[in-house]
Motif scaffolding. Structure first.
Motif, PDB file in Angstrom:
ATOM      1  N   HIS A 148      -0.239   6.635  -7.776  1.00  0.00           N
ATOM      2  CA  HIS A 148       0.506   7.666  -8.493  1.00  0.00           C
ATOM      3  C   HIS A 148       1.955   7.599  -8.069  1.00  0.00           C
ATOM      4  N   GLU A 292       2.193   7.597  -4.114  1.00  0.00           N
ATOM      5  CA  GLU A 292       1.349   8.329  -3.161  1.00  0.00           C
ATOM      6  C   GLU A 292       0.743   7.431  -2.101  1.00  0.00           C
ATOM      7  N   ASN A 293       0.191   6.304  -2.502  1.00  0.00           N
ATOM      8  CA  ASN A 293      -0.442   5.427  -1.522  1.00  0.00           C
ATOM      9  C   ASN A 293       0.466   4.297  -1.066  1.00  0.00           C
ATOM     10  N   ALA A 294       1.177   3.693  -1.986  1.00  0.00           N
ATOM     11  CA  ALA A 294       2.033   2.554  -1.620  1.00  0.00           C
ATOM     12  C   ALA A 294       3.186   2.986  -0.723  1.00  0.00           C
ATOM     13  N   GLY A 295       3.601   4.242  -0.818  1.00  0.00           N
ATOM     14  CA  GLY A 295       4.755   4.692  -0.052  1.00  0.00           C
ATOM     15  C   GLY A 295       6.042   4.240  -0.712  1.00  0.00           C
TER      16      GLY A 295
END
Lengths: 435, 435
Positions: A148, A292-295
């Motif tokens: 996201h 959100e996850n990858a940063g």
């Protein structure tokens, strides 16, 4: 080996490089695609106009529709809304795969064109429309499809980055640097589309639509240019550890009622000197993405120029052509959601404010009180005093950095401070990102 | 809406995050794919081991083969050559699309696995294997498919970048910083794979193979680690305007006979402080790409960690799943060419050399003569003198930067200088890139 016919519409800076590479690199491109890419023709207004690359005269035609009718792949590099829009629709109707680098067309009609292409089962790609050679749309649409994205901040206009970088390096005034940029070919004779932020705004709309799987109306992009940035702004930014960049920002934010909204905006922005975007110099572009996850991610490269942009066009062309060779539909759009675009007043930002005030007791308290009354929290405040030119005493220069807060409250705070009798002038109001 | 069964092999740091996201984000993923992604099971050695995410116990199984047999998509995150290799082959044989983040497996057998997958008409993706969350393999393989990559330089190992960055910032010694990195969890108890450069070498092989459309044997990657980098090296680099980074480099170079070759190597490298790679701090990764038309590009982000790497795995998973939904084969490899990997001696590099010599007349001339005899051109030379500890007089510290030249000639020059009676010690020899 199969042959795919390529129709090129437009032969300017980018188009002439695309034509040159299709001709010169035919063998390698065929190996990568698994089919020959035959440049069937180049549609232009004037076949006899001088071109950057040395291209065979017989390729040129003024009959774009006839060229499209027999093409497997149509590459549109004319720019502008018309006749580009009509011709792209015509290509889709004929079942040709379409590559375009036309940001104005995409910002205005990208959603419709994507829907048309999907309905017709043909591919439509436009990597070259945002940040030139930098692969950014494919990573956003495909590599990050399982994540996201929460925010995108891009330096997507080389002209304004060149100007702001030169102001930062030399301390020169906007007008002088603009004139130099025009002399060097980094800015056009009429620089409005660049320095007014409109070019960046079109790219912001495209980035936001892809990042948030929604549609963005170009009219919903809040747009401020860099024409009012002064050498004093730049110097004050330096003193505070910031650099000023024109950023295209697309951000997911809760609306006032708690529902989901997006803010899409272009404005000059202070970013900390250690932020990855701060080291993007000259006419280079970069897009910073938070997911959100990858940063944090950043994509950096040349955002304009014939050869770099041609590289992106050919990347799209090879990808579409491979799909034509192996069969099956092109990738579909991810299912759309509708997220309202929030007006700038409903976004969350932080301000860095410069002002001149009378150097007398109680001034600071009155200013601080206005911030408090609007619920705006001050992060940093610096005060220096200097004699007034007319010899009437001292003036205080204040630099105030705020915490993040509602834009409406920040704007109201500034408006009220401007009315204070002890405030001579609010000299600078810039938004801050990346802290 | 169709359901696609996903088998997960391995449930460590990354696997547990992939499982969590597949479960928590099922609705959004379904919207993006056009089909539900159902996590059918997770194959692990010990179903009762503690996991980072809270996952339903009934998902776990020790029977990987049974899980694979009923899966549409297999995600392999076990790491290591076996049993991962056998299971990936088994998945391909069953016609499942495969996502893997296993760099060791890909560096050793990537070519074979790609060929197997192509033969079987199934998709194989491995974005997570290089530079974690950073979309780099897809941009290289697709976005730049119409261009010619000439050079790739990557900071692809977070541990070594963390260590070198800390040495650069604090001036501390390698051993002390390594111990601190181990304490903070940035380095493993046995750090050999990272600090020895082997992890970066596997990624270099994968990057080179994709960038140059060829096969690269992991054994052909020249590999030097950072264990011999001293605080003095770091200080000398700073003085000269450089920073030391461990780079994975893949470069197209003419071989000695004028034919085409590639150099794939990992070594500590001096890069100018203004180079985009110089501003990559801490455990962040970045890959710098040069292409004929695109020019310079850089991709920056988190190279490791459960959630960032899971983002890349899910990006691949969504892309493969979309293709399964819309039908047609996955994209094929671009046609392979065979380009020989050149031994390090046949590459072109430049050196920055530190040495101690007796402070007496004629020393500089003798050193300069050796460079000239080997045809190596000196770009910069700095000399400082300091008293020798035993009081026997002064010693001269020399720092010599060369122009680019044949590695063999540079190495021979250093070897001969080491033999000079007036040279006390060659204290540091580092290669330079990015000038």
């Amino acid at each position: 080996m199969k042959t795919l016919k390529v129709a090129l519409l437009g032969c300017g800076n980018v188009g002439s490089q695309v034509a040159r590479i299709l001709l010169e690199d035919a063998e390698d491109l065929a190996a990568r695609v698994g089919a020959r890419l035959k440049l069937a023709g180049i549609a232009v207004r004037n076949p006899d106009a001088p071109r950057e690359a040395d291209l065979p005269r017989e390729l040129f035609t003024t009959d774009a529709e006839a060229l499209i009718a027999s093409a497997d792949i149509v590459i549109e590099l004319m720019g502008g809304l018309e006749p580009a829009g009509t011709l792209v629709r015509s290509a889709i109707a004929h079942g040709a795969a379409v590559v375009t680098g036309n940001k104005a067309l995409l910002a205005a009609q990208g959603h419709d064109l994507s829907a048309l292409a999907e309905e017709a089962g043909v591919q439509l790609s436009y990597e070259a429309a945002v940040a030139g050679a930098i692969p950014i749309l494919r990573p956003i649409a495909e590599s990050l499809a399982g994540d996201h994205i929460t925010k995108v901040m891009g330096i997507v206009n080389g002209t304004t980055n060149f100007i702001l970088d030169a102001m930062d390096t030399t301390g020169a005034a906007f007008g002088d640097v603009l004139a130099e940029a025009q002399r060097l070919g980094y800015a056009e004779a009429d620089p409005t589309a660049d320095v007014g932020g409109h070019d960046a705004a079109a790219k912001a709309a495209i980035l936001a639509a892809l990042s948030f799987h929604t549609t963005v109306d170009a009219a919903d992009v809040h747009c401020e240019g860099i024409t009012s940035i002064t050498a004093d702004d730049v110097a004050a930014a330096q003193e505070a550890g910031y650099v000023i960049k024109l950023l295209a920002i697309a951000e997911r934010l809760p609306a006032a009622d708690g529902s989901d909204g997006i803010s899409v905006r272009v404005h000059p922005t202070l970013i900390p000197r250690l932020h990855p975007l701060a080291s993007v110099h000259g006419a280079f572009n970069a897009v910073f993405v938070e997911a959100e996850n990858a940063g944090q991610l950043m994509f950096y490269g040349q955002g304009a120029g014939g050869r770099p942009t041609a590289s992106a066009v050919l990347g799209d062309t090879v990808a579409l052509a491979r799909r034509l060779v192996i069969g099956g539909r092109g990738r579909t759009r991810s299912h759309d959601v509708t997220i309202p675009a929030l007006p700038i007043a409903q976004t969350t930002t932080s301000y860095y404010i410069g002002l001149e005030a009378k150097d007398q007791p109680g001034v600071l308290a009155r200013i601080a009180q206005i911030f408090a009354a609007h619920g705006v929290s001050i992060e940093t405040m610096r005060q220096t005093t200097h004699p007034v030119a007319d010899g009437s005493g001292d003036s205080a220069t204040l630099r105030i950095g705020t915490h993040r807060g509602p834009e409406a409250a920040l704007a109201a705070t500034v408006a009220e401070i401007e009315q204070l009798d002890v405030v001579t002038a609010v000299t600078s109001v810039l938004r801050v990102e990346g802290n």
